[in-house]
Design a protein around this motif. Sequence first.
Motif, short mmCIF file in Angstrom:
data_model
loop_
_atom_site.label_atom_id
_atom_site.label_comp_id
_atom_site.label_asym_id
_atom_site.label_seq_id
_atom_site.Cartn_x
_atom_site.Cartn_y
_atom_site.Cartn_z
N SER A 303 0.68 -1.15 -0.17
CA SER A 303 -0.08 -0.84 -0.20
C SER A 303 0.90 1.62 0.15
CB SER A 303 -0.69 0.16 1.67
OG SER A 303 0.00 0.20 1.97
N PRO A 304 0.68 2.63 -0.86
CA PRO A 304 0.96 3.82 -0.05
C PRO A 304 1.69 4.15 0.52
CG PRO A 304 -1.28 4.17 -1.77
CD PRO A 304 -0.59 2.53 -0.57
N GLN A 305 0.68 3.58 2.14
CA GLN A 305 1.60 4.57 3.53
C GLN A 305 2.50 3.18 3.95
OE1 GLN A 305 -2.12 3.11 2.93
NE2 GLN A 305 -2.85 5.37 2.38
N MET A 306 2.50 1.50 3.69
CA MET A 306 3.46 0.77 3.76
C MET A 306 4.52 1.48 2.78
SD MET A 306 3.19 -1.70 5.84
CE MET A 306 5.35 -2.34 5.94
N ARG A 307 4.17 1.19 1.77
CA ARG A 307 5.64 1.76 0.55
C ARG A 307 6.23 3.24 1.48
NH1 ARG A 307 6.40 0.49 -4.67
NH2 ARG A 307 4.92 2.26 -5.36
N ASN A 308 5.63 4.01 1.53
CA ASN A 308 6.33 5.23 2.43
C ASN A 308 7.36 5.05 3.37
OD1 ASN A 308 5.03 6.55 0.17
ND2 ASN A 308 3.65 7.57 1.48
N ALA A 320 6.56 1.87 -10.60
CA ALA A 320 5.10 2.90 -9.75
C ALA A 320 4.79 3.25 -11.27
CB ALA A 320 5.95 4.10 -9.48
N GLY A 321 2.73 3.38 -11.00
CA GLY A 321 1.86 4.03 -11.93
C GLY A 321 1.90 2.10 -12.55
N PHE A 346 -2.11 -9.42 -10.59
CA PHE A 346 -1.97 -9.11 -9.66
C PHE A 346 -3.03 -8.15 -9.41
CE2 PHE A 346 2.38 -7.94 -9.88
CZ PHE A 346 1.89 -7.54 -9.30
N GLU A 347 -3.44 -7.50 -8.43
CA GLU A 347 -4.14 -6.40 -8.41
C GLU A 347 -2.62 -5.33 -7.57
OE1 GLU A 347 -7.64 -5.55 -5.77
OE2 GLU A 347 -8.29 -6.92 -7.10
N VAL A 348 -2.84 -4.26 -8.33
CA VAL A 348 -1.35 -3.37 -7.76
C VAL A 348 -2.52 -2.63 -6.58
CG1 VAL A 348 -0.62 -1.20 -8.27
CG2 VAL A 348 -0.66 -3.26 -10.23
N ALA A 349 -1.15 -2.27 -5.50
CA ALA A 349 -1.75 -1.66 -4.49
C ALA A 349 -1.92 -0.31 -3.81
CB ALA A 349 -1.47 -2.39 -2.94
N ASP A 350 -0.66 0.52 -4.57
CA ASP A 350 0.36 1.15 -4.81
C ASP A 350 -0.42 1.67 -6.36
OD1 ASP A 350 0.65 4.11 -4.15
OD2 ASP A 350 3.37 3.93 -3.54
N ASN A 351 -1.82 2.93 -6.26
CA ASN A 351 -2.11 3.26 -7.52
C ASN A 351 -1.36 4.69 -8.35
OD1 ASN A 351 -3.20 0.91 -8.29
ND2 ASN A 351 -4.84 1.42 -6.49
N ARG A 352 -0.25 5.08 -7.19
CA ARG A 352 -0.40 6.84 -7.25
C ARG A 352 0.28 6.41 -8.21
NH1 ARG A 352 2.80 7.52 -1.71
NH2 ARG A 352 3.31 5.47 -2.18
N SER A 358 7.29 9.98 -7.03
CA SER A 358 8.79 11.06 -6.92
C SER A 358 8.45 12.21 -6.63
CB SER A 358 8.57 11.21 -8.85
OG SER A 358 9.83 12.17 -8.11
N ALA A 359 7.80 13.08 -6.36
CA ALA A 359 6.80 14.00 -5.23
C ALA A 359 7.46 13.59 -4.14
CB ALA A 359 5.88 14.41 -5.36
N PHE A 360 6.99 12.25 -3.18
CA PHE A 360 6.98 11.85 -2.26
C PHE A 360 8.36 11.80 -1.52
CE2 PHE A 360 7.40 8.91 1.09
CZ PHE A 360 6.46 9.91 2.45
N LEU A 361 9.33 10.50 -2.29
CA LEU A 361 10.69 10.55 -2.65
C LEU A 361 11.13 11.74 -2.12
CD1 LEU A 361 11.24 7.97 -4.67
CD2 LEU A 361 11.12 7.83 -2.15
N LYS A 362 10.99 12.86 -2.90
CA LYS A 362 11.41 14.75 -3.12
C LYS A 362 11.60 14.73 -1.26
CE LYS A 362 11.78 15.16 -7.17
NZ LYS A 362 11.79 15.64 -8.52
N THR A 363 10.35 14.73 -0.76
CA THR A 363 9.88 15.17 0.34
C THR A 363 10.51 14.48 1.46
OG1 THR A 363 8.59 13.14 1.67
CG2 THR A 363 7.93 15.65 -0.20
N LEU A 364 11.52 13.26 1.21
CA LEU A 364 12.34 12.31 2.05
C LEU A 364 13.46 13.18 1.76
CD1 LEU A 364 10.83 8.70 2.12
CD2 LEU A 364 10.38 10.92 3.84
N GLY A 365 13.58 13.79 1.24
CA GLY A 365 15.40 14.04 0.52
C GLY A 365 15.74 13.53 -0.80
N TYR A 366 14.98 12.05 -0.97
CA TYR A 366 15.94 11.08 -1.96
C TYR A 366 15.92 11.71 -3.40
CZ TYR A 366 16.30 7.45 1.13
OH TYR A 366 16.15 6.96 2.21
N GLU A 367 16.69 11.28 -4.41
CA GLU A 367 17.02 11.49 -5.24
C GLU A 367 16.08 10.42 -6.46
OE1 GLU A 367 19.93 12.56 -9.38
OE2 GLU A 367 20.47 12.64 -7.16
N PRO A 368 14.62 10.29 -7.42
CA PRO A 368 14.21 9.83 -8.24
C PRO A 368 15.02 9.32 -9.29
CG PRO A 368 12.92 10.92 -7.99
CD PRO A 368 13.83 11.70 -6.92
#
Length: 385
Positions: A303-308, A320-321, A346-352, A358-368
Amino acid sequence: MSFHSELQSLPIKELSYIAQNADTAAVERALSQAHPSLADFAALLSPAALEGPALKRMAQRAHDITIQRFGKAIRFFAPLYLSNECVNACKYCGFNRHNKIHRKSLTIEEVDREMTFLHDHGFRSLLLVASENPLKVSNSYLCQTAMLAAERFSEVCFEVAPASVEDYQNLVKAGAAGITVFQETYIESLYPKYHPSGPKSNFKWRLETPERAYDGGMKKLGLGILLGLAPWQKDALYLAAHAQYLLKHCWKAQIGISFPRLRPHAGEFMPEHLLSDRQFVGLVCALRILFPDVTMTLSTRESPQMRNRLFPLGFTSVSAGSHTEPGGYTHEASSLGKDAAATTQFEVADNRTPEEVSAFLKTLGYEPVWKDWEQSLSFTEKASF
Ligand code: SF4
């Protein structure tokens, strides 16, 4: 000696006992090792490690190792499904030949359209995925897709049926960099229960696939287990032993591991061996502590929460996607209309979207990273990030 022979002599009983019964002193010992052994890894999978305060320290250590070895970079890749017409009957898979689903194998023109879509959306690293079907997904068809992909993508890997050394040589000549092969479960006595018929029922042929791929010139070898099929600690121990074997015997290749949890799909299979979020986090950390340099892939099955929560713990590659049906990226725009819409694996759980992840990873300081950064960096340079 192939890994199949080594697997027979692995002290799995003793290691499993440690994974069940290690005490906090054994966990502390394991955490203090600069180069943990397989027995230390087993201790890190134990309830004493995962249910107590040690898990927090494991997470910190896993994070630190990943930053030290890979920097704050996470590579994006896209799976492109070529076919869901399968001759196998894997109990846990939506593409099982007995399932009444919409089947499709892409033509080269359709593959080209999917690649264009993914390239236009920024992907430069591609994983070509196909079910097992010698008639629909021949080696020559795969070579055509590799050549087509190599024109536009900086890295082209395959997750398809196990093949011969010669077939791998052809794929390498066509532009392939690597393969991923999931053993699914390493427990040989359980394997036939999930793979009752078809070529995939051959446990040994599948197990020795990375070695043949290496002999065929593949530079990247990916291993995997499907969590939910078997007692997870045992399969994790086998997976770790296999990775250790390849690091030693196929040392010129980059070794990668994946260990997704089972997701809902077409069919009626219910996994018998689920593991909790906390146990999954512990497994991620323990694998990173044991293997500072292997790449680890996180799929959209979480899920998105778990992946984050998982991104910073040790993963180096994420999808992603993703679409898990052939033609899934472009069928809405396809002139073939509804006919092109095949059933998903299979059903994808993170549909972002990739942009959202990528935008979320940047908030953590990561470079996608959208291309294969390892191509331009030597191992030493990479380690000094
Ligand atoms: S897991 Fe692979 S081989 Fe098995 S049924 Fe699904 S697509 Fe076919």
